[in-house]
Write a protein that holds these residues in place. Structure first.
Motif, PDB file in Angstrom:
ATOM      1  N   TRP A   1      28.740 -14.970  13.596  1.00  0.00           N
ATOM      2  CA  TRP A   1      29.942 -14.984  12.757  1.00  0.00           C
ATOM      3  C   TRP A   1      31.186 -14.905  13.645  1.00  0.00           C
ATOM      4  O   TRP A   1      31.291 -14.054  14.511  1.00  0.00           O
TER       5      TRP A   1
ATOM      6  N   PHE B   1      22.757 -18.120  12.080  1.00  0.00           N
ATOM      7  CA  PHE B   1      23.232 -17.152  11.101  1.00  0.00           C
ATOM      8  C   PHE B   1      22.111 -16.328  10.476  1.00  0.00           C
ATOM      9  O   PHE B   1      22.211 -15.119  10.360  1.00  0.00           O
TER      10      PHE B   1
ATOM     11  N   ILE C   1      29.050 -19.951   4.423  1.00  0.00           N
ATOM     12  CA  ILE C   1      28.020 -20.206   5.429  1.00  0.00           C
ATOM     13  C   ILE C   1      26.764 -20.774   4.782  1.00  0.00           C
ATOM     14  O   ILE C   1      26.165 -21.728   5.286  1.00  0.00           O
TER      15      ILE C   1
END
Length: 145
Positions: free
Chosen positions: A118, A103, A26
């Protein structure tokens, strides 16, 4: 006719594991940087790598090492405190790495990780973080039902 009790099946919640590799992926994707390594230990998360910094018309790669520690869990958000940044502690580097909605959000040395972003957590539309533990290689969580 018997009933199926979800709490018997799932115990104290639905177990979720976020690994260092997932977090690394990520950060690389969001920061558009590829030289980043993430290590999760029982006490903290260590992130190291290089990031490109632009100053006027020049670009330079700057190496960094960051240590963050969890300080607060609320609903589906985990807040981490930036405890160490080496070799230089510059807010613009922290912003570039961690201000990555949905995120992460970065403000005043605090990083909020929104678990709803997520995919592993999106599959479970209800519940909050009931328990949270950092272990070697990942973060173990249980979502309440």
């Amino acid at each position: 006719m018997s009933t199926f009790d979800l709490t018997t099946f799932f115990g104290k919640g639905i177990p979720i594991m976020l690994t260092a590799a997932m977090l690394e992926k990520i950060i690389k994707m969001q920061a558009q940087e590829h030289d980043i390594k993430v290590e999760i230990t029982p006490g903290d998360i260590r992130i190291r790598g290089t990031i490109e910094v632009k100053k006027m018309m020049f670009k330079k790669k700057v190496s960094f090492r960051i240590i963050i520690r969890p300080v607060h869990v609320e609903k589906r958000t985990i807040t981490f405190e930036l405890t160490e940044m080496k070799p230089i502690d510059k807010n613009f580097i922290n912003q570039k790495l961690f201000n990555r909605p949905p995120f992460f959000e970065y403000e005043n040395r605090m990083i909020k990780m929104n678990l709803n972003a997520w995919s592993i957590v999106k599959k479970i539309p209800i519940g909050t973080i009931r328990s949270f533990e950092m272990v070697d290689g990942g973060m173990k969580m249980n979502l309440s039902l």
